[in-house]
Structures are given as C-alpha cells and as structure tokens.
Design a protein around this motif. Structure first.
Motif, short mmCIF file in Angstrom:
data_model
loop_
_atom_site.label_atom_id
_atom_site.label_comp_id
_atom_site.label_asym_id
_atom_site.label_seq_id
_atom_site.Cartn_x
_atom_site.Cartn_y
_atom_site.Cartn_z
N ASP A 1 0.86 -1.20 0.00
CA ASP A 1 0.00 0.00 0.00
C ASP A 1 0.89 1.24 0.00
OD1 ASP A 1 -1.99 1.86 0.21
OD2 ASP A 1 -2.57 1.33 2.28
N ALA B 1 0.71 4.06 -1.40
CA ALA B 1 0.10 5.39 -1.31
C ALA B 1 -0.16 5.83 0.14
CB ALA B 1 -1.21 5.42 -2.09
N LYS C 1 2.46 9.13 -8.96
CA LYS C 1 2.46 8.76 -10.39
C LYS C 1 3.89 8.61 -10.91
CE LYS C 1 -2.03 10.70 -11.09
NZ LYS C 1 -2.88 11.74 -11.61
N GLN D 1 5.10 5.13 -12.55
CA GLN D 1 5.64 5.04 -13.92
C GLN D 1 7.07 4.50 -13.92
OE1 GLN D 1 4.57 8.29 -16.63
NE2 GLN D 1 2.94 8.79 -15.22
N TYR E 1 9.63 -8.05 -4.48
CA TYR E 1 9.98 -6.63 -4.64
C TYR E 1 9.50 -6.07 -5.99
CZ TYR E 1 14.71 -7.68 -6.77
OH TYR E 1 15.76 -8.08 -7.54
N LEU F 1 -3.59 -7.55 -8.91
CA LEU F 1 -4.54 -6.44 -8.67
C LEU F 1 -4.46 -5.42 -9.81
CD1 LEU F 1 -4.92 -4.66 -5.28
CD2 LEU F 1 -4.25 -3.31 -7.24
#
Ligand code: CAA
Length: 381
Positions: free
Chosen positions: A132, A134, A233, A237, A362, A371
């Motif tokens: 997680d 974020a 982001k 990326q 990793y 997901l």
C-alpha cells in the motif's frame, strides 16, 4: 535511441563474456563475503553498464527498453547480486530523473549516474507502507524555498552506497492517499540522513538493502521532481518500467538454471543411464524451457510496446507476475533434477533457489501485479 544491430550484438557478447569469465567464477565468494568486489564494480563502470538507460546526451548508452531487456537476459545469467549493483542506476533510482527531471536536474545527476560515479536509490517503501505504497508517511513540509523531510524508509536497495535518493514523501498531510505524495531528488550527503546497517537476508548476498532515516533533512525546493502531488504517479511510472527490467532478469536466471539442469541431467547416471533419458526428468526440463520461452516473449513484446509509446502498465504487471513466478518454478525443478546435490551449497543451485524468491516480492508482489492487471481489465473491457 536504438543501436544498430551489430553494435547491440557486440554489447550483448561483451556482457556475456563478462558474466562467464568474471562473475560466474566468483559467485560463491560474493555470497560468502556478502560483497561484490570493487574491481568487478569498476569493470561494470568501464563497460558502461551503469548508464544503459541514461540518454546519450547525458553520458549513457541510451538503450531502448527492448535493448535494455536483452542486456538483462545476459546479465541475469549469474547471481542477481551483480545486477543489483547497477540495477538502481539503470532503473528505479534514475528513471524518475530521466522521465520527470528538469534540464538542470538531468545535467546535475544523469552523467554521474551513467558513469557509476554516483549510486542512486529509490526510496518509496516504509515500515507501514509496502504494497500500500500510497499510504506512505514520510513528510516533506515546505518552508519558503525549502522542504524539511522527516521519517523512515525501509528495504532501500543500495542505500548503503547511495549518493542520491529518489524519494517519495507526503507534502500534504491533509491528503491521505496518492494525491498528497511528491517526489524529490535528495543528495545522500544532506545533514540529517542516516542509513541503517544492511539487512541479513534469505538470498542475494552481495546485494544490500537498508533503512534510511530522515531527520529534519532540509533540501532546496529545486530538488522537487515534478509537481507537488504528482509523486505517486512518478513512482508508478518508474515501477512500470522497473517491472520489465526485473522480468528480463528472471528470464536470464531461468536460462542459466535450465542450462545447469540440462548439463547435470546429461552427465548424472542412475539406473545405468543418464537421468536425462528418463521421461519424468524430460518433463521437468520441457516445462522449464516452455515457461522461460513464454516469459522471454512476454518481456520482448511489452518492451517493444513501451518503445512504441504505448502504456504498458498492465503488460508490465502481467510480465512481472509470470516471469517471477516462472523463475521460482524453474529454480525448484532445478533443485529437484540435481537431487541431493541441489541441496548442497557447493553446487550453487540452492543459492539461486533462495536468490529468486525475492523476485515475487519486490517491485510489487505477485498479488499486487494481479490487482493491477485486474483493475486494468475492468477499466478497459
Ligand atoms: N502510471 C501512472 N499513474 C498511475 C499508475 C501508473 N502505473 N498507477 C496508478 N496511477 C495513478 C492512478 O491513476 C491514480 O491517479 P488519479 O488519482 O489521478 O486517478 C493514482 O495513481 C492512485 O492510483 P490507485 O488509485 O491505483 O492507487 P492505490 O493506492 O489503489 O494502488 C497500487 C496502487 C497499484 C497498489 C500501488 O500502490 C502499487 O503498485 N503497490 C506496490 C508498490 C511497489 O511495487 N513497491 C515496490 C517498491 S520498490 C522495490 O521493491 C525495489 C527495492 O529497492 C527493494
């Protein structure tokens, strides 16, 4: 920029020779010493391996993704510790700067990363933010023309050698998710940064991961990479690209293990004949070859799409998911084909078996890849 076919082949031949002559003979020693020798690192520098993906105008080789994964197919054919030395400069440590850096940031950092003079690390993971990502908590508070960073990053590859961190931190404490995250380039010499001792690990000895603690670390606002709130982001990326790179390494390791298993099966005799004559052994060899071939095709296809400017978030996850699981199965079969010898350290097969386990964890666990794949399917189909 793509190399001409002859130059690329020369590079691949050089890397193959470097792997065979310089790395393979010392794999056991690197694991025992938990260190890649300095002279090998120096050779990697002179071969240009630190700058594979850095554009030529900043001193790198400027390889396309397709070319880079072909180099990784070769470099993957030895202990992953060797690849790890250059891995963060080629991939997750540098690519934020390549993709999102200002001209000044690129000129300041990329030539040093390409030459290997400076090692970069990618600092996303935290004690409470793994899959997680974020939810990360490291804070970067703005005070005029500076930011002050506080918090701890965890499992940071090459942190013990890093002179630069691509850091993801929360600039807006009021926003809990991805939108409050900003990316930074942080020089490792900035006062207030301390790096923990390298963790003791299951495998990949010679590759190092450590905690990095930021305590009132003050950096100028020009160290920000991209806009405030865009850092998640940037990280995603960078990881899209990194997942293709790691997948290619998985293919390389699998090729090595298949070769070892095939040679052993041809020479090891039981019941009066080489075990390669037994169909149950042949079945395992065939499964290894089939899956490695499939993974190689996936890597090349996804890399070609990325080179064509196509978004490959889903393909990168499909490839990482399949290739990392594939090399786990190949390593398991290699141990099985070697039998008792596969379990003995001197043969090196058990070392690869341990080394490859982290590939499923990793740069996003297999479950995170599932997901991402499913989310993209639901979005588009
Ligand atoms: N490219 C561009 N933008 C992306 C993106 C991508 N690949 N993925 C997500 N985003 C954007 C989304 O569009 C969204 O933007 P908007 O809010 O504007 O719509 C935003 O980012 C948030 O995305 P999500 O809602 O999908 O975020 P989430 O929190 O639900 O889930 C996740 C994201 C896929 C689970 C992500 O957290 C993830 O990949 N987790 C795994 C982390 C990881 O791989 N860590 C590895 C660390 S590095 C390492 O391992 C190497 C080492 O050195 C040891």
């Amino acid at each position: 920029m793509a190399l001409d076919a002859e130059t690329l082949q020369q590079l691949l031949d050089t890397v193959r020779r470097f792997v065979t002559e310089r790395c393979v003979p010392i794999e056991g020693k690197v694991a025992d010493d938990d260190k890649v020798p300095d002279e090998i690192i120096a050779e990697m520098r002179s071969l240009g391996l630190f700058g594979l993906s850095v554009p030529e105008e900043y001193g790198g080789l400027g390889l396309s993704m397709t070319e880079e994964v072909k180099v990784m197919f070769e470099l993957g054919q030895t202990s992953p510790a060797f690849r790890s030395v250059i891995g963060t400069n080629v991939g997750i440590g540098s690519q934020g700067v390549v993709m999102f850096g200002t001209e000044q940031q690129k000129r300041e950092w990329l030539p040093k990363l390409a030459s290997g003079e400076v090692t970069a690390s990618f600092a996303l993971t935290e004690p409470g933010a793994g899959s997680d990502a974020a939810s990360l908590k490291v804070q970067a508070r703005r005070y005029g023309d500076h930011y002050v960073i506080n918090g701890t990053k965890r499992y940071i590859t090459n942190a013990n050698r890093a002179r630069m961190f691509t850091l993801m931190a929360r600039t807006d404490p009021g926003k809990r998710g991805a939108s409050g995250v900003t990316a930074f380039i942080v020089p490792a010499t900035t006062p207030g940064i301390s790096v923990g001792r390298p963790e003791r690990k299951m495998g990949q000895q010679g590759a190092h991961i450590s905690d990095v603690v930021f305590q009132d670390v003050r950096i100028p606002a020009e160290c920000r990479l991209g806009e405030e709130g865009e850092g998640f982001k940037v990280a995603m990326q960078v990881l899209d690209r990194g997942r293709l790179h790691i997948s290619a390494v998985c293919v390389g390791v699998a090729e090595r293990l298949i070769r070892e298993a095939l040679n052993y099966a041809r020479t090891r005799e039981q019941f009066g004949q080489p075990i390669a004559e037994f169909q149950l052994i042949q079945g395992m060899l065939a499964d290894c070859r089939t899956e490695a071939y499939a993974a190689r095709c996936m890597v090349l296809d996804a890399a070609a799409k990325r080179d064509a400017g196509i978004n490959v978030t889903m393909e990168a996850s499909c490839t990482k998911y399949f290739a990392s699981e594939m090399v786990g199965r190949v390593a398991d079969r290699a141990v099985q084909i070697f039998g008792g010898a596969g379990y003995i350290a001197d043969y090196g097969i058990e070392r690869f078996y341990r080394d490859v386990r982290i590939f499923r964890i990793y740069e996003g666990t297999s479950q995170i890849q599932q997901l991402v794949i499913a989310r993209n399917m639901l979005k588009s189909d």
